[in-house]
Design a protein around this motif. Structure first.
Motif, mmCIF file in Angstrom:
data_model
loop_
_atom_site.group_PDB
_atom_site.id
_atom_site.type_symbol
_atom_site.label_atom_id
_atom_site.label_comp_id
_atom_site.label_asym_id
_atom_site.label_seq_id
_atom_site.Cartn_x
_atom_site.Cartn_y
_atom_site.Cartn_z
ATOM 1 N N LYS A 246 0.753 -1.205 0.255
ATOM 2 C CA LYS A 246 0.033 -0.350 -0.165
ATOM 3 C C LYS A 246 0.475 1.214 -0.088
ATOM 4 O O LYS A 246 0.426 2.714 0.623
ATOM 5 N N GLY A 247 2.293 1.267 -0.177
ATOM 6 C CA GLY A 247 2.966 2.160 -0.311
ATOM 7 C C GLY A 247 2.548 3.476 -1.808
ATOM 8 O O GLY A 247 2.168 2.795 -2.581
ATOM 9 N N PHE A 248 2.612 4.300 -1.322
ATOM 10 C CA PHE A 248 2.142 5.500 -1.944
ATOM 11 C C PHE A 248 3.358 5.695 -3.484
ATOM 12 O O PHE A 248 4.523 6.007 -3.191
ATOM 13 N N LEU A 249 2.270 5.664 -4.649
ATOM 14 C CA LEU A 249 3.263 5.007 -6.003
ATOM 15 C C LEU A 249 3.489 7.155 -6.926
ATOM 16 O O LEU A 249 4.066 6.961 -7.402
ATOM 17 N N GLY A 250 1.726 7.740 -6.172
ATOM 18 C CA GLY A 250 1.599 8.685 -7.158
ATOM 19 C C GLY A 250 0.667 9.020 -7.310
ATOM 20 O O GLY A 250 -0.270 8.483 -6.699
ATOM 21 N N VAL A 251 -0.162 9.259 -9.053
ATOM 22 C CA VAL A 251 -1.492 9.813 -8.821
ATOM 23 C C VAL A 251 -2.287 9.591 -9.938
ATOM 24 O O VAL A 251 -0.945 9.206 -10.852
ATOM 25 N N VAL A 252 -3.750 8.771 -10.107
ATOM 26 C CA VAL A 252 -3.999 8.539 -11.308
ATOM 27 C C VAL A 252 -4.655 9.666 -11.575
ATOM 28 O O VAL A 252 -5.550 9.827 -11.109
ATOM 29 N N LEU A 253 -5.028 10.164 -13.058
ATOM 30 C CA LEU A 253 -5.730 11.537 -13.725
ATOM 31 C C LEU A 253 -6.697 11.131 -14.408
ATOM 32 O O LEU A 253 -6.269 10.850 -15.596
ATOM 33 N N VAL A 254 -8.209 11.806 -13.973
ATOM 34 C CA VAL A 254 -9.330 10.829 -15.489
ATOM 35 C C VAL A 254 -10.013 12.002 -15.154
ATOM 36 O O VAL A 254 -10.094 12.829 -14.127
ATOM 37 N N PHE A 255 -10.034 11.942 -17.116
ATOM 38 C CA PHE A 255 -11.000 13.165 -17.456
ATOM 39 C C PHE A 255 -11.539 13.484 -18.291
ATOM 40 O O PHE A 255 -11.039 11.819 -19.307
ATOM 41 N N ARG A 256 -12.515 13.656 -18.877
ATOM 42 C CA ARG A 256 -13.003 13.038 -20.142
ATOM 43 C C ARG A 256 -13.599 14.507 -20.499
ATOM 44 O O ARG A 256 -13.860 15.301 -20.309
ATOM 45 N N ASP A 257 -13.418 14.535 -21.874
ATOM 46 C CA ASP A 257 -13.975 16.124 -22.410
ATOM 47 C C ASP A 257 -15.506 16.387 -22.427
ATOM 48 O O ASP A 257 -15.964 15.478 -23.832
ATOM 49 N N VAL A 258 -16.328 16.855 -22.731
ATOM 50 C CA VAL A 258 -17.586 17.141 -21.993
ATOM 51 C C VAL A 258 -17.871 18.601 -22.865
ATOM 52 O O VAL A 258 -19.561 18.133 -23.421
#
Length: 295
Positions: A246-258
């Motif tokens: 459960k170590g912190f590796l980074g961030v995942v960013l999720v987005f969509r153009d609406v």
């Protein structure tokens, strides 16, 4: 330590002396190993090896015809990883070094004591069990990684993963295609903060996750570009953690153009109805209710 099921441990004993074959077979069988099968020549041994899988092979080095070293060499040429224990009544530094070079697990000199045979067999099988477990875990990890990559490629949303230093680690195809139009400098290895430009909110959300180690819920953002274009996004960010510790590796960013979706919705909305005015979803519902009552 790996727990071995001795009753499902296949062992091959190869020796041109029948008395030795039967003695080894008896010792191993009484210890609970099995099935234990025997062969008197290189050819017999190869026929058995081609027909079934063995967890351990114990072979005399000096035999009529091809030797135990030849058998060891052939087994390794076939890509088989099962341990081999070599036995000889004529200890020789050259044959010993050749056996080690070819990956023999151990080298026993005749007369072989029962205790030595059982100890060596136990150690060889434990090592083989560890190797098989490692291979299983590696295969499972690769299969899981392929599964994740398939999902990563197939999701319609744009996905970007970023490490502790805000460097882009991964981008799915949708994100790459979008970046080619709106953020040409965004690429794997790029510093998200440096290339964000008008999309500074991307780096801002990532930093929030970095600081609090908690997800940023999906929210709507509007961006006005230098060329006058106006884009609307739904954006969320979450911590990326290791499966094991459960170590912190980074961030995942999720987005969509609406942008296009919202534009289509606006075109179909009423801005007023009789003396009422408004374009919100609630007002659209009110307009519809009034219209239905009138009918």
């Amino acid at each position: 330590m790996i727990d071995l099921d001795k009753s499902e441990t296949r062992i091959l004993v190869v020796d041109d002396e029948e008395s030795l074959r039967l003695t080894f077979q008896m010792f191993l069988g009484r210890e609970g190993y099995g099935p234990v099968v025997t062969a008197s020549t290189f050819e017999e041994a190869m026929a058995l090896i081609e027909q079934q899988t063995f967890d351990l092979i114990i072979s005399d080095i000096v035999m009529e015809g091809a030797s135990g070293i030849d058998l060891l060499r052939r087994v390794r040429e076939l890509g088989l990883e099962c341990p081999m224990v070599m036995v000889t009544g004529y200890p020789n530094i050259n044959t010993a070094s050749e056996a080690v070079r070819l990956g023999a697990f151990d080298y026993l000199a005749k007369p072989v004591k029962k205790a030595d045979l059982l100890r060596t067999a136990r150690m060889a099988l434990q090592q083989y069990g560890l190797w098989k477990e490692k291979e299983r875990l590696t295969e499972e990890k690769e299969r899981y990684q392929q599964y994740l990559e398939t999902i990563f490629r197939s999701v319609r949303d744009m996905i970007i993963t970023v490490d502790h230093d805000l460097r882009v680690v991964q981008m799915n195809d949708q994100a790459k295609n979008w970046a080619a139009t709106y953020m040409p400098h965004l690429a794997i290895g790029a510093d998200l903060e440096e290339v964000a430009g008008a999309f500074a909110v991307f780096a801002s959300d990532v930093q929030k996750v970095m600081d609090c180690r908690e997800a940023v819920s999906e929210h709507r953002i509007e961006v006005n570009l230098e060329d006058g274009a106006h884009v609307v996004f739904r954006l969320s960010a979450a911590p990326l953690e290791s499966q094991h510790d459960k170590g912190f590796l980074g961030v995942v960013l999720v987005f969509r153009d609406v942008s296009r979706l919202e534009d289509l919705e606006k075109r179909g909305k009423r801005t007023y109805f009789h003396r009422l005015a408004g374009v919100s979803r609630a007002m659209q519902t009110v307009y519809t209710l009034i219209e239905n009552v009138g009918q």
